[in-house]
Design a protein around this motif. Sequence first.
Motif, PDB file in Angstrom:
ATOM      1  N   ARG A 241      14.464  -3.408  -6.278  1.00 38.76           N
ATOM      2  CA  ARG A 241      15.446  -4.267  -6.937  1.00 38.76           C
ATOM      3  C   ARG A 241      14.692  -5.159  -7.927  1.00 38.76           C
ATOM      4  O   ARG A 241      13.758  -5.865  -7.538  1.00 38.76           O
ATOM      5  N   ASP A 242      15.104  -5.130  -9.178  1.00 39.04           N
ATOM      6  CA  ASP A 242      14.533  -6.025 -10.193  1.00 39.04           C
ATOM      7  C   ASP A 242      13.009  -5.922 -10.259  1.00 39.04           C
ATOM      8  O   ASP A 242      12.317  -6.916 -10.490  1.00 39.04           O
ATOM      9  N   GLY A 243      12.483  -4.723 -10.060  1.00 41.62           N
ATOM     10  CA  GLY A 243      11.044  -4.519 -10.130  1.00 41.62           C
ATOM     11  C   GLY A 243      10.290  -4.838  -8.855  1.00 41.62           C
ATOM     12  O   GLY A 243       9.067  -4.639  -8.783  1.00 41.62           O
ATOM     13  N   THR A 244      10.982  -5.323  -7.822  1.00 41.76           N
ATOM     14  CA  THR A 244      10.354  -5.623  -6.536  1.00 41.76           C
ATOM     15  C   THR A 244      10.566  -4.468  -5.575  1.00 41.76           C
ATOM     16  O   THR A 244      11.656  -3.901  -5.495  1.00 41.76           O
ATOM     17  N   ARG A 245       9.527  -4.132  -4.852  1.00 39.24           N
ATOM     18  CA  ARG A 245       9.612  -3.071  -3.843  1.00 39.24           C
ATOM     19  C   ARG A 245       9.999  -3.688  -2.500  1.00 39.24           C
ATOM     20  O   ARG A 245       9.403  -4.669  -2.057  1.00 39.24           O
ATOM     21  N   PHE A 246      10.995  -3.092  -1.853  1.00 38.62           N
ATOM     22  CA  PHE A 246      11.450  -3.523  -0.532  1.00 38.62           C
ATOM     23  C   PHE A 246      11.118  -2.418   0.465  1.00 38.62           C
ATOM     24  O   PHE A 246      11.520  -1.267   0.286  1.00 38.62           O
ATOM     25  N   GLU A 247      10.391  -2.774   1.514  1.00 37.79           N
ATOM     26  CA  GLU A 247       9.965  -1.802   2.521  1.00 37.79           C
ATOM     27  C   GLU A 247      10.558  -2.143   3.883  1.00 37.79           C
ATOM     28  O   GLU A 247      10.335  -3.231   4.415  1.00 37.79           O
ATOM     29  N   GLU A 248      11.367  -1.240   4.433  1.00 41.24           N
ATOM     30  CA  GLU A 248      11.821  -1.331   5.818  1.00 41.24           C
ATOM     31  C   GLU A 248      10.844  -0.505   6.638  1.00 41.24           C
ATOM     32  O   GLU A 248      10.671   0.690   6.403  1.00 41.24           O
ATOM     33  N   VAL A 249      10.159  -1.129   7.610  1.00 36.88           N
ATOM     34  CA  VAL A 249       8.970  -0.515   8.212  1.00 36.88           C
ATOM     35  C   VAL A 249       9.104  -0.301   9.725  1.00 36.88           C
ATOM     36  O   VAL A 249       8.112  -0.266  10.443  1.00 36.88           O
ATOM     37  N   SER A 250      10.317  -0.124  10.218  1.00 37.54           N
ATOM     38  CA  SER A 250      10.537   0.010  11.659  1.00 37.54           C
ATOM     39  C   SER A 250       9.864   1.251  12.249  1.00 37.54           C
ATOM     40  O   SER A 250       9.871   2.317  11.633  1.00 37.54           O
ATOM     41  N   LEU A 251       9.348   1.109  13.454  1.00 39.36           N
ATOM     42  CA  LEU A 251       9.016   2.260  14.289  1.00 39.36           C
ATOM     43  C   LEU A 251      10.288   2.657  15.042  1.00 39.36           C
ATOM     44  O   LEU A 251      10.873   3.694  14.791  1.00 39.36           O
ATOM     45  N   GLY A 252      10.738   1.795  15.951  1.00 38.70           N
ATOM     46  CA  GLY A 252      11.996   2.051  16.652  1.00 38.70           C
ATOM     47  C   GLY A 252      11.804   2.526  18.078  1.00 38.70           C
ATOM     48  O   GLY A 252      10.694   2.556  18.616  1.00 38.70           O
ATOM     49  N   TYR A 253      12.904   2.913  18.689  1.00 40.17           N
ATOM     50  CA  TYR A 253      12.882   3.421  20.053  1.00 40.17           C
ATOM     51  C   TYR A 253      12.313   4.841  20.069  1.00 40.17           C
ATOM     52  O   TYR A 253      12.280   5.516  19.036  1.00 40.17           O
ATOM     53  N   PRO A 254      11.859   5.335  21.224  1.00 41.86           N
ATOM     54  CA  PRO A 254      11.189   6.645  21.263  1.00 41.86           C
ATOM     55  C   PRO A 254      11.980   7.780  20.629  1.00 41.86           C
ATOM     56  O   PRO A 254      11.392   8.682  20.031  1.00 41.86           O
ATOM     57  N   ARG A 255      13.293   7.748  20.716  1.00 41.94           N
ATOM     58  CA  ARG A 255      14.098   8.820  20.133  1.00 41.94           C
ATOM     59  C   ARG A 255      14.132   8.758  18.612  1.00 41.94           C
ATOM     60  O   ARG A 255      14.649   9.676  17.961  1.00 41.94           O
ATOM     61  N   GLN A 256      13.615   7.677  18.032  1.00 45.97           N
ATOM     62  CA  GLN A 256      13.711   7.469  16.588  1.00 45.97           C
ATOM     63  C   GLN A 256      12.417   7.755  15.837  1.00 45.97           C
ATOM     64  O   GLN A 256      12.352   7.528  14.633  1.00 45.97           O
ATOM     65  N   TRP A 257      11.413   8.235  16.535  1.00 44.97           N
ATOM     66  CA  TRP A 257      10.171   8.612  15.862  1.00 44.97           C
ATOM     67  C   TRP A 257       9.532   9.770  16.618  1.00 44.97           C
ATOM     68  O   TRP A 257       9.826  10.021  17.775  1.00 44.97           O
ATOM     69  N   ASP A 258       8.675  10.500  15.939  1.00 45.24           N
ATOM     70  CA  ASP A 258       8.051  11.710  16.476  1.00 45.24           C
ATOM     71  C   ASP A 258       6.827  11.313  17.298  1.00 45.24           C
ATOM     72  O   ASP A 258       5.768  11.014  16.744  1.00 45.24           O
ATOM     73  N   GLN A 259       6.969  11.320  18.615  1.00 50.83           N
ATOM     74  CA  GLN A 259       5.885  10.875  19.484  1.00 50.83           C
ATOM     75  C   GLN A 259       4.649  11.763  19.385  1.00 50.83           C
ATOM     76  O   GLN A 259       3.527  11.320  19.650  1.00 50.83           O
ATOM     77  N   SER A 260       4.826  13.026  18.996  1.00 47.43           N
ATOM     78  CA  SER A 260       3.672  13.920  18.880  1.00 47.43           C
ATOM     79  C   SER A 260       2.721  13.495  17.753  1.00 47.43           C
ATOM     80  O   SER A 260       1.559  13.874  17.740  1.00 47.43           O
ATOM     81  N   ARG A 261       3.210  12.695  16.819  1.00 47.15           N
ATOM     82  CA  ARG A 261       2.390  12.235  15.694  1.00 47.15           C
ATOM     83  C   ARG A 261       1.632  10.952  16.001  1.00 47.15           C
ATOM     84  O   ARG A 261       0.701  10.590  15.282  1.00 47.15           O
ATOM     85  N   GLY A 262       2.045  10.240  17.051  1.00 46.16           N
ATOM     86  CA  GLY A 262       1.445   8.947  17.325  1.00 46.16           C
ATOM     87  C   GLY A 262       2.002   7.874  16.415  1.00 46.16           C
ATOM     88  O   GLY A 262       2.847   8.125  15.548  1.00 46.16           O
ATOM     89  N   MET A 263       1.505   6.667  16.576  1.00 45.30           N
ATOM     90  CA  MET A 263       2.021   5.524  15.826  1.00 45.30           C
ATOM     91  C   MET A 263       1.419   5.404  14.433  1.00 45.30           C
ATOM     92  O   MET A 263       2.067   4.906  13.499  1.00 45.30           O
ATOM     93  N   ALA A 264       0.180   5.861  14.256  1.00 44.66           N
ATOM     94  CA  ALA A 264      -0.533   5.622  12.993  1.00 44.66           C
ATOM     95  C   ALA A 264       0.228   6.088  11.751  1.00 44.66           C
ATOM     96  O   ALA A 264       0.248   5.371  10.744  1.00 44.66           O
ATOM     97  N   PRO A 265       0.868   7.271  11.744  1.00 38.80           N
ATOM     98  CA  PRO A 265       1.577   7.697  10.535  1.00 38.80           C
ATOM     99  C   PRO A 265       2.759   6.811  10.162  1.00 38.80           C
ATOM    100  O   PRO A 265       3.261   6.908   9.040  1.00 38.80           O
ATOM    101  N   TYR A 266       3.199   5.951  11.073  1.00 34.90           N
ATOM    102  CA  TYR A 266       4.339   5.088  10.797  1.00 34.90           C
ATOM    103  C   TYR A 266       3.913   3.719  10.257  1.00 34.90           C
ATOM    104  O   TYR A 266       4.765   2.881   9.990  1.00 34.90           O
ATOM    105  N   LEU A 267       2.610   3.527  10.105  1.00 38.43           N
ATOM    106  CA  LEU A 267       2.129   2.320   9.443  1.00 38.43           C
ATOM    107  C   LEU A 267       2.342   2.487   7.946  1.00 38.43           C
ATOM    108  O   LEU A 267       1.835   3.427   7.341  1.00 38.43           O
ATOM    109  N   ARG A 268       3.075   1.582   7.342  1.00 43.15           N
ATOM    110  CA  ARG A 268       3.429   1.692   5.929  1.00 43.15           C
ATOM    111  C   ARG A 268       2.370   1.009   5.063  1.00 43.15           C
ATOM    112  O   ARG A 268       1.985  -0.123   5.323  1.00 43.15           O
TER     113      ARG A 268
END
Length: 285
Positions: A241-268
């Motif tokens: 928005r207006d040249g600013t980057r907005f990052e939503e960076v949630s990991l979430g509950y186990p059903r909302q991310w791929d546990q086989s990948r671990g947490m590191a790939p979800y670091l933005r």
Amino acid sequence: MTIKAISDLHLASQANRDALAALPSFGDDWLIVAGDVAERFDHMKLAFETLTQRFAKVFWVPGNHDLWTVGGDGDGPALVGEERYRALVDLARAHGIVTPEDPYETWTGAGGPCVIAPLFLLYDYSFRPDHVGRDEVVAWAREEGAVCADEMFLSPAPWPSRDAWCAGRIEEAERRLSAIPAGMETILVNHYPLRKDLIHIPRAPRFTPWCGTKRTEDWHRRFNARVVVSGHLHVRRTDRRDGTRFEEVSLGYPRQWDQSRGMAPYLRDILPEGPPSQMLASWRR
């Protein structure tokens, strides 16, 4: 050196705690944690101990789950409201973590200089339709199944309401942000999104009243934000928005991310900028 960010670790889940334990070291990188780490003090302590061992500097802002009072609290006291928040600040500081109560830090690495401003702003139910009054908003949301557990577990004490606590936090943040030297870019960090048009939760569209305040709509312009970091929605995505980057960076509950990948790939990657994050297809609160 890189600034990375993540939120909504939700360490009540064993799967999320296991992923945290398996997180590798990131050397000189900095980490922003945008709230909703855990409901219990012992899980908060686990997160702070682990993350400060993996990163050179850690920033934390509280999410609503961090502020819940739900009974048993591990090895910490069952505190409520402002007192609970202050105890969490003390716990974070004991681990060398930068909180919303501390002086702002300046990133001078790639993409800098930028002032990193951790914020604790809460919400005031203003993210609602114009025809819905404040006293009607909870019932209005419930008509389509949107219910926030904050109404039971997040006490505003000693403030008279969460709205009033939000107003107090906004006034304090405005004062501090206005003191940043003119022309200096910022990274604004808050658990809740700063703009209503960034809320994308199609499975619960009436959850918006618990997602922020209209009073921050222009803060990305007003306070010269290069990046705004938030969580809460469990919908990872990158917006501009207006040249600013907005990052939503949630990991979430186990059903909302791929546990086989671990947490590191979800670091933005915040700075330098990484590839854009894609929306998470599933959402459930």
